[in-house]
Scaffold this active site. Structure first.
Site, PDB file in Angstrom:
ATOM      1  N   GLU A  21       0.463  -1.164   0.351  1.00  0.00           N
ATOM      2  CA  GLU A  21      -0.051  -0.269   0.015  1.00  0.00           C
ATOM      3  C   GLU A  21       0.671   1.134   0.183  1.00  0.00           C
ATOM      4  OE1 GLU A  21      -2.446  -0.621   3.321  1.00  0.00           O
ATOM      5  OE2 GLU A  21      -3.928  -2.079   2.736  1.00  0.00           O
ATOM      6  N   ASN A  25       2.183  -5.443  -3.313  1.00  0.00           N
ATOM      7  CA  ASN A  25       0.714  -5.656  -2.752  1.00  0.00           C
ATOM      8  C   ASN A  25      -0.058  -4.103  -2.690  1.00  0.00           C
ATOM      9  OD1 ASN A  25      -1.027  -8.060  -2.363  1.00  0.00           O
ATOM     10  ND2 ASN A  25      -0.941  -7.103   0.748  1.00  0.00           N
ATOM     11  N   ASP A  66     -11.427 -10.596   0.054  1.00  0.00           N
ATOM     12  CA  ASP A  66     -13.213 -11.456   0.952  1.00  0.00           C
ATOM     13  C   ASP A  66     -14.325  -9.987   0.844  1.00  0.00           C
ATOM     14  OD1 ASP A  66     -12.037  -8.816   2.162  1.00  0.00           O
ATOM     15  OD2 ASP A  66     -11.926  -9.752   4.354  1.00  0.00           O
ATOM     16  N   GLU A  99      -6.354 -10.610  -0.589  1.00  0.00           N
ATOM     17  CA  GLU A  99      -6.922 -10.571   0.793  1.00  0.00           C
ATOM     18  C   GLU A  99      -8.198 -10.914  -0.127  1.00  0.00           C
ATOM     19  OE1 GLU A  99      -4.887  -7.610   2.824  1.00  0.00           O
ATOM     20  OE2 GLU A  99      -2.878  -8.331   2.180  1.00  0.00           O
ATOM     21  N   HIS A 102     -10.205  -6.452  -1.163  1.00  0.00           N
ATOM     22  CA  HIS A 102     -10.981  -6.966  -0.146  1.00  0.00           C
ATOM     23  C   HIS A 102     -12.332  -5.560  -1.019  1.00  0.00           C
ATOM     24  CE1 HIS A 102      -8.142  -7.687   2.750  1.00  0.00           C
ATOM     25  NE2 HIS A 102      -7.697  -6.949   1.878  1.00  0.00           N
TER      26      HIS A 102
HETATM   27  C1  XIL Z   1      -5.371  -6.131   8.537  1.00  0.00           C
HETATM   28  C2  XIL Z   1      -5.519  -7.810  10.238  1.00  0.00           C
HETATM   29  O1  XIL Z   1      -6.378  -7.862   9.091  1.00  0.00           O
HETATM   30  C3  XIL Z   1      -6.529  -7.393  11.337  1.00  0.00           C
HETATM   31  O2  XIL Z   1      -5.929  -8.039  12.532  1.00  0.00           O
HETATM   32  C4  XIL Z   1      -5.031  -5.843  11.657  1.00  0.00           C
HETATM   33  O3  XIL Z   1      -5.663  -5.706  13.011  1.00  0.00           O
HETATM   34  C5  XIL Z   1      -4.480  -5.160  10.705  1.00  0.00           C
HETATM   35  O4  XIL Z   1      -5.099  -5.642   9.311  1.00  0.00           O
HETATM   36  N1  XIL Z   1      -4.797  -4.804   3.988  1.00  0.00           N
HETATM   37  C6  XIL Z   1      -3.818  -5.670   4.298  1.00  0.00           C
HETATM   38  C7  XIL Z   1      -3.754  -6.110   5.236  1.00  0.00           C
HETATM   39  O5  XIL Z   1      -2.443  -5.086   4.294  1.00  0.00           O
HETATM   40  O6  XIL Z   1      -2.365  -6.455   6.185  1.00  0.00           O
HETATM   41  C8  XIL Z   1      -4.842  -5.379   6.214  1.00  0.00           C
HETATM   42  O7  XIL Z   1      -4.567  -6.491   7.779  1.00  0.00           O
HETATM   43  C9  XIL Z   1      -5.904  -5.560   5.769  1.00  0.00           C
HETATM   44  C10 XIL Z   1      -5.757  -4.732   5.062  1.00  0.00           C
END
Ligand code: XIL
Length: 591
Positions: A152, A203, A271, A269, A239
């Site tokens: 990010e 990423n 979801d 990631e 996400h």
């Molecule tokens: C999130 C985790 O899921 C949480 O448990 C933590 O508190 C914060 O980070 N993008 C990412 C991940 O790259 O590392 C993040 O994970 C979610 C968003």
């Protein structure tokens, strides 16, 4: 009794695969973010269903937090590898890959480093940054196959045609003393130095659909690739929800633009958050939409063999960051809070069983030289990126007629509809012999199939010969597969004498006089139709014999040559068939 047998038959046919098994047949890693002792309580240890679901359904895991700065490097002089090590050990015990996340992020930094950043010089920040990357990557060298090196880095709003970076202690507050994307580049260079074999990923979120943020990322990684910065791939976080998610066409276009640079894409990631009631329950209709969304995104990944991993951010609704970060939402993962499969699991498996595999014409190459472009009759070829096939290697088999079978565990390759004798089959890599029937053609239409699902077709030119010598280590170059006169293998410690006769194994020699049956094991004689000569060192040789290799499948060519006198050591060996030379870089050892 009859009835019993019937039930046995059909239960077996319909037996549900796991996500992991279905992924193995697509040469696709199926991953999940996972928690260890950095979460309280530790689900990996405390919940048997957490561990068993993870290892049966997934072939890859990624520590959700355990390898982030604040977890793994809690004090300047102290690293805490325990939770990460626990996850790596779990992965190894279950033949899973571990994906590392992450070495650099604007968030999740320990207090000591954010405090330091308030007063430190860029030089100090650079040395802290380098130490961290080097220490963590070295600790997991050979155990973490891929790293999210930087997470990010891009701003959510981007100037037209430019690249704007998010403020962070690594970029500009105070930063490590690099301008523009320089700190990102530096992180990749340091990670590569610590583990040259690890795949290195950038990423990012909100880059799944076309737009300014994707364009900025593409410009950054394109520049990295052009300048030789060690980057292997891009992670698309994904996400999303059931509304407003990226269109299939837009996502496909983005993945295509990244893979066209030679980069891999991982969905890292995913979801799909749903509105939930106060007990965390989503509606049945939303669960169906969610299943369709998972299926749709996975389908786009399957349609591009450069999309090599598909991962969700957790796997059970019991452990998900969504309810905490998006109040009113939840139920975002494929398994519910009791570890029962939600509709998404069947829809994802369905996609993996039905989306047609991809035949990339550029990935169909000579099995000895790995050169592509055109095929010759009888040439042994390998199709890479064949993303549907047996999850483990299946070797050649003879059919009831004594011919090399064209169907290996459901995998077949066709040239103008003629099934080609199969050498081996494995998801991601299929090898076969080009049927002799193509010899009368200018071009041939190639297609392959697994479990009844056909790939697209590709049209390739047909040439009379495409010779290549098999390399001893199957790399396409170096010592060739050459037998000395006493039939022992030619090696640097077993060189051939000047004046003796050697036998060189090759393919792509074209047709054989009198014809050859597809898939038959060659008898002890026969001659290539085209003239065969060779050079050993700088000496030209005519072949003592050039034809089918006895006992091998038709298509493997044996060329017997007299070793010139006056040469010693590893000498370059080239076959010339019908005026076309085999690959350079193959050698024969002479004493
Ligand atoms: C999130 C985790 O899921 C949480 O448990 C933590 O508190 C914060 O980070 N993008 C990412 C991940 O790259 O590392 C993040 O994970 C979610 C968003």
């Amino acid at each position: 009794m009859r009835r019993f047998l019937f039930i046995l038959c059909c239960t077996a046919l319909l037996s549900a695969q796991t996500l992991r098994q279905a992924g193995a047949q697509r040469a696709l890693l199926i991953g999940a973010a996972a928690d260890a002792t950095d979460a309280n309580p530790d689900p990996l240890v405390k919940e048997p269903l957490y561990a068993s679901t993870l290892e049966t359904q997934y072939s890859m895991l990624e520590p959700e937090n355990a390898m982030k700065w604040a977890s793994i490097h809690p004090a300047q002089t102290r690293y805490n590898f325990q939770p990460g090590d626990e996850l790596v050990a779990f992965a190894q015990a279950h033949q899973m890959q571990t994906r590392g996340h992450n070495l650099c992020w604007w968030s999740y930094n320990p207090a000591w480093v954010t405090n330091l950043a308030a007063t430190a010089t860029p030089a100090t920040m650079a040395s802290v940054f380098q130490d961290h990357i080097n220490t963590v990557v070295t600790h997991y060298k050979g155990q973490v196959f891929a790293w999210d090196v930087v997470n990010e880095a891009l701003s959510d709003s981007q100037p037209a045609g430019g690249i704007a970076l998010k403020d962070s202690i690594w970029y500009n507050q105070p930063g490590i003393g690099a301008t523009g994307t320089g700190y990102v580049e530096q992180a990749f260079r340091w990670a590569h130095a610590a583990d040259p074999n690890a795949l290195l990923f950038y990423n990012e979120y909100s880059v799944e659909a076309p737009g300014a943020k994707f364009n900025a990322m593409l410009a950054m990684v394109k520049d990295f690739v052009a300048r030789g910065v060690p980057i292997n791939g891009v992670g698309l976080q994904m996400h999303i929800g059931i509304t407003g998610s990226p269109s299939s066409a837009g996502l496909a276009q983005n993945i295509q633009q990244l893979t066209a640079l030679g980069l891999q894409v991982h969905i890292t990631e995913m979801d799909v958050k749903l509105p939930v009631d106060s007990s965390g329950v989503a509606s049945a209709a939303d669960l169906q939409s969610q299943a369709q969304t998972y299926q749709r995104i996975l389908t786009v990944c399957l349609q591009n063999p450069g999309c090599t991993a598909f991962q969700t951010w957790g796997f059970t609704d019991k452990h998900s960051w969504i309810p905490g970060s998006y109040p009113g939402f939840g139920a975002a993962l494929p398994f519910d809070a009791s570890y029962q499969a939600k509709p998404a699991v069947a829809s994802m498996i369905g996609a993996m069983q039905t989306v047609p595999p991809v035949l990339n014409a550029a990935a169909l190459v000579n099995a000895a030289s790995y050169k592509g472009g055109a095929v010759a009759p009888g040439e042994l070829v390998t199709l890479f990126q064949a993303n549907y096939g047996p999850g483990s290697l299946v070797g050649a088999q003879l059919d009831s007629n004594g011919l090399v079978s064209s169907n290996l565990a459901g995998t077949q390759m066709f040239f103008d509809g003629i099934a080609a004798p199969s050498i081996y089959a494995l998801a991601g890599q299929v090898s076969a012999v080009v049927p002799y029937g193509v010899s009368s053609k200018q071009q041939t239409v190639v297609q392959y199939e697994y479990n009844g699902v056909l790939s697209n077709t590709a049209t390739l030119p047909v040439v009379p010969s495409a010779p290549a010598i098999f390399a001893l280590d199957a790399s396409g170059s170096g010592p060739g597969i050459v037998l000395n006169q006493d039939l022992s293998l030619n090696t640097s410690s077993n060189p051939a004498a000047g004046g003796s006769v050697i036998a060189v194994l090759a393919t792509g020699g074209g047709t054989v006089q009198g014809g050859a049956t597809d898939g038959a094991l060659a008898p002890g004689a026969g001659n290539q139709t085209l003239p065969v000569t060779a050079t050993i060192g700088n000496v030209t040789e005519t072949a003592v014999y050039a034809g089918p290799a006895p006992g091998e499948v038709n298509g493997v060519m044996q060329v017997n040559l007299t070793v010139p006198t006056g040469l010693t050591g590893a000498q370059p060996l080239i076959l010339i068939v019908g005026g076309v030379s085999s690959q350079s870089g193959i050698t024969v050892a002479i004493k």
